[in-house]
Design a protein around this motif. Structure first.
Motif, mmCIF file in Angstrom:
data_model
loop_
_atom_site.group_PDB
_atom_site.id
_atom_site.type_symbol
_atom_site.label_atom_id
_atom_site.label_comp_id
_atom_site.label_asym_id
_atom_site.label_seq_id
_atom_site.Cartn_x
_atom_site.Cartn_y
_atom_site.Cartn_z
ATOM 1 N N MET A 1 -3.606 -4.921 -11.341
ATOM 2 C CA MET A 1 -2.197 -5.045 -10.994
ATOM 3 C C MET A 1 -1.316 -4.663 -12.179
ATOM 4 O O MET A 1 -1.607 -5.000 -13.326
ATOM 5 C CB MET A 1 -1.888 -6.475 -10.548
ATOM 6 C CG MET A 1 -2.692 -6.919 -9.327
ATOM 7 S SD MET A 1 -2.478 -5.827 -7.904
ATOM 8 C CE MET A 1 -0.834 -6.298 -7.385
ATOM 9 N N ASP B 1 -4.766 1.230 -10.150
ATOM 10 C CA ASP B 1 -4.064 0.931 -8.896
ATOM 11 C C ASP B 1 -4.572 -0.419 -8.382
ATOM 12 O O ASP B 1 -5.716 -0.800 -8.636
ATOM 13 C CB ASP B 1 -4.313 2.020 -7.840
ATOM 14 C CG ASP B 1 -3.248 2.022 -6.759
ATOM 15 O OD1 ASP B 1 -2.319 2.855 -6.819
ATOM 16 O OD2 ASP B 1 -3.312 1.158 -5.854
ATOM 17 N N LYS C 1 6.033 16.484 -9.775
ATOM 18 C CA LYS C 1 4.926 15.953 -10.582
ATOM 19 C C LYS C 1 4.644 16.873 -11.774
ATOM 20 O O LYS C 1 4.334 16.416 -12.859
ATOM 21 C CB LYS C 1 3.676 15.710 -9.715
ATOM 22 C CG LYS C 1 3.837 14.468 -8.834
ATOM 23 C CD LYS C 1 2.613 14.041 -8.061
ATOM 24 C CE LYS C 1 2.909 12.718 -7.320
ATOM 25 N NZ LYS C 1 1.942 12.324 -6.336
ATOM 26 N N PHE D 1 1.439 -5.759 -13.220
ATOM 27 C CA PHE D 1 2.103 -6.819 -14.000
ATOM 28 C C PHE D 1 1.100 -7.678 -14.769
ATOM 29 O O PHE D 1 1.471 -8.698 -15.345
ATOM 30 C CB PHE D 1 2.998 -7.692 -13.094
ATOM 31 C CG PHE D 1 2.436 -7.932 -11.731
ATOM 32 C CD1 PHE D 1 1.443 -8.860 -11.535
ATOM 33 C CD2 PHE D 1 2.918 -7.209 -10.651
ATOM 34 C CE1 PHE D 1 0.916 -9.074 -10.278
ATOM 35 C CE2 PHE D 1 2.391 -7.410 -9.380
ATOM 36 C CZ PHE D 1 1.389 -8.345 -9.196
ATOM 37 N N SER E 1 4.438 7.578 -10.919
ATOM 38 C CA SER E 1 5.281 8.253 -9.929
ATOM 39 C C SER E 1 5.283 7.519 -8.589
ATOM 40 O O SER E 1 4.261 6.979 -8.163
ATOM 41 C CB SER E 1 4.855 9.718 -9.769
ATOM 42 O OG SER E 1 4.036 9.904 -8.661
ATOM 43 N N PRO F 1 0.822 -1.216 0.000
ATOM 44 C CA PRO F 1 0.000 0.000 0.000
ATOM 45 C C PRO F 1 0.857 1.268 0.000
ATOM 46 O O PRO F 1 2.069 1.220 0.266
ATOM 47 C CB PRO F 1 -0.817 -0.117 1.286
ATOM 48 C CG PRO F 1 -0.810 -1.557 1.628
ATOM 49 C CD PRO F 1 0.524 -2.089 1.147
ATOM 50 N N LEU G 1 7.873 -2.692 -6.055
ATOM 51 C CA LEU G 1 7.842 -3.989 -6.746
ATOM 52 C C LEU G 1 9.127 -4.779 -6.551
ATOM 53 O O LEU G 1 10.222 -4.205 -6.519
ATOM 54 C CB LEU G 1 7.656 -3.763 -8.256
ATOM 55 C CG LEU G 1 6.380 -3.047 -8.693
ATOM 56 C CD1 LEU G 1 6.447 -2.730 -10.188
ATOM 57 C CD2 LEU G 1 5.154 -3.899 -8.376
ATOM 58 N N ALA H 1 -0.365 2.850 -11.234
ATOM 59 C CA ALA H 1 -0.326 2.893 -9.755
ATOM 60 C C ALA H 1 -0.595 4.330 -9.300
ATOM 61 O O ALA H 1 0.221 4.962 -8.629
ATOM 62 C CB ALA H 1 0.987 2.359 -9.218
ATOM 63 N N CYS H 2 -1.771 4.797 -9.667
ATOM 64 C CA CYS H 2 -2.126 6.222 -9.510
ATOM 65 C C CYS H 2 -2.331 6.636 -8.060
ATOM 66 O O CYS H 2 -2.360 7.826 -7.756
ATOM 67 C CB CYS H 2 -3.380 6.524 -10.309
ATOM 68 S SG CYS H 2 -4.828 5.580 -9.744
HETATM 69 C C1 LIG Z 1 3.630 5.343 -3.007
HETATM 70 S S1 LIG Z 1 2.096 5.122 -3.832
HETATM 71 C C2 LIG Z 1 2.250 6.230 -5.213
HETATM 72 C C3 LIG Z 1 0.921 6.767 -5.633
HETATM 73 C C4 LIG Z 1 0.944 7.843 -6.694
HETATM 74 N N1 LIG Z 1 1.452 7.335 -7.938
HETATM 75 C C5 LIG Z 1 1.721 9.048 -6.259
HETATM 76 O O1 LIG Z 1 2.658 9.461 -6.948
HETATM 77 O O2 LIG Z 1 1.388 9.626 -5.225
HETATM 78 C C6 LIG Z 1 2.287 3.539 -4.604
HETATM 79 C C7 LIG Z 1 0.989 2.996 -5.139
HETATM 80 O O3 LIG Z 1 1.260 1.797 -5.848
HETATM 81 C C8 LIG Z 1 0.172 0.908 -5.646
HETATM 82 N N2 LIG Z 1 0.655 -0.431 -6.000
HETATM 83 C C9 LIG Z 1 1.634 -1.137 -5.382
HETATM 84 N N3 LIG Z 1 1.900 -2.265 -6.063
HETATM 85 C C10 LIG Z 1 1.049 -2.268 -7.150
HETATM 86 C C11 LIG Z 1 0.878 -3.136 -8.252
HETATM 87 N N4 LIG Z 1 1.637 -4.221 -8.401
HETATM 88 N N5 LIG Z 1 -0.059 -2.824 -9.178
HETATM 89 C C12 LIG Z 1 -0.825 -1.711 -9.053
HETATM 90 N N6 LIG Z 1 -0.691 -0.836 -8.034
HETATM 91 C C13 LIG Z 1 0.254 -1.097 -7.095
HETATM 92 C C14 LIG Z 1 -0.222 1.111 -4.205
HETATM 93 O O4 LIG Z 1 -1.541 0.686 -3.970
HETATM 94 C C15 LIG Z 1 -0.047 2.624 -4.078
HETATM 95 O O5 LIG Z 1 -1.252 3.303 -4.354
#
Ligand SMILES: C[S@@+](CC[C@H](N)C(=O)[O-])C[C@H]1O[C@@H](n2cnc3c(N)ncnc32)[C@H](O)[C@@H]1O
Length: 216
Positions: free
Chosen positions: A101, A75, A33, A103, A118, A8, A124, A52-53
């Motif tokens: 996801m 996300d 950003k 991947f 970002s 998360p 990962l 992963a927004c």
């Molecule tokens: C640190 S936050 C970054 C959020 C946003 N991109 C930002 O810049 O604020 C990382 C995000 O990646 C998501 N996430 C983690 N692993 C993921 C995956 N394999 N696929 C999709 N989302 C994922 C998490 O749920 C989280 O919302």
């Protein structure tokens, strides 16, 4: 409890409501950003994915920068997507949000002009970074571009020291590639071309580096 499928936003579900404040106060979020959106040079008619927004801050910035683009955020975390949807609604912009996801992206081959991401790749494992990069390449159109901001090689000892909290929070296994500066190499290994570092920003918890690359 840590989630098995994805890490998360702040590593623990309970901390997600504090994510926006934490990022705003510690990462120079507005500046990096904005730079990421500008370098993506999104045009009217482009289809753009924010990978992963999270809470959708970047997604909304993208749509505001180019209202004629179709913008989608994806996300793995359904709860954080609710925050993103509310943010988009309050900002008065139309954005599609999908749960999925990185991947195993639920999109057609060659269906996006830009993928932007970002503060994500450090979430990962090495294997999932490579799988995700191959998925990004699959969904991009030929000559489509991938623009990424993430923690990178610290510029000095102070930045190296500051980055330990992120390593502690998100885990040293997933963050190591980022802090060792491996992302450009992984992009090249996944088949991207014109891989280039475009900018860097020192912040309270380390150095954020911006990259761009292109699908051949
Ligand atoms: C640190 S936050 C970054 C959020 C946003 N991109 C930002 O810049 O604020 C990382 C995000 O990646 C998501 N996430 C983690 N692993 C993921 C995956 N394999 N696929 C999709 N989302 C994922 C998490 O749920 C989280 O919302």
């Amino acid at each position: 409890m840590k989630n098995e499928k994805y890490i998360p936003a702040l590593s623990y579900d309970l901390l997600t409501p504090f994510y926006d404040t934490a990022v705003r106060l510690t990462t120079r979020e507005k500046i990096f950003k904005k730079a990421l959106v500008e370098q993506a040079k999104i045009k009217a008619g482009h289809r753009v994915l924010d990978l992963a927004c999270g809470t959708g801050t970047l997604t909304v910035l993208i749509k505001n920068a180019q209202p004629q683009a179709e913008v989608i955020g994806i996300d793995g975390d359904a709860k954080i997507l609710e925050i993103a949807k509310t943010k988009a609604k309050e900002s008065g912009v139309e954005i599609g949000f999908d749960e999925g996801m990185s991947f195993d992206l639920p999109y057609e081959n060659e269906s996006f002009d830009r993928v932007v991401s970002s503060l994500f790749f450090h979430h990962l494992t090495r294997g999932n970074k490579l799988k995700t990069l191959r998925e990004v390449k699959r969904i991009l159109k030929p000559n489509g571009e991938f623009h990424v901001a993430d923690w990178g090689l610290p510029t000095n000892l102070l930045m190296k020291g500051s980055s330990y909290l992120i390593q502690l929070l998100d885990g040293s296994e997933t963050t190591a590639d980022s802090f060792n500066g491996l992302l450009p190499k992984l992009m090249t290994d996944a088949g991207f071309e014109a891989v280039e570092e475009t900018n860097l920003f020192n912040s309270l918890f380390g150095t954020i580096r911006l990259h761009q690359s292109r699908k051949p």
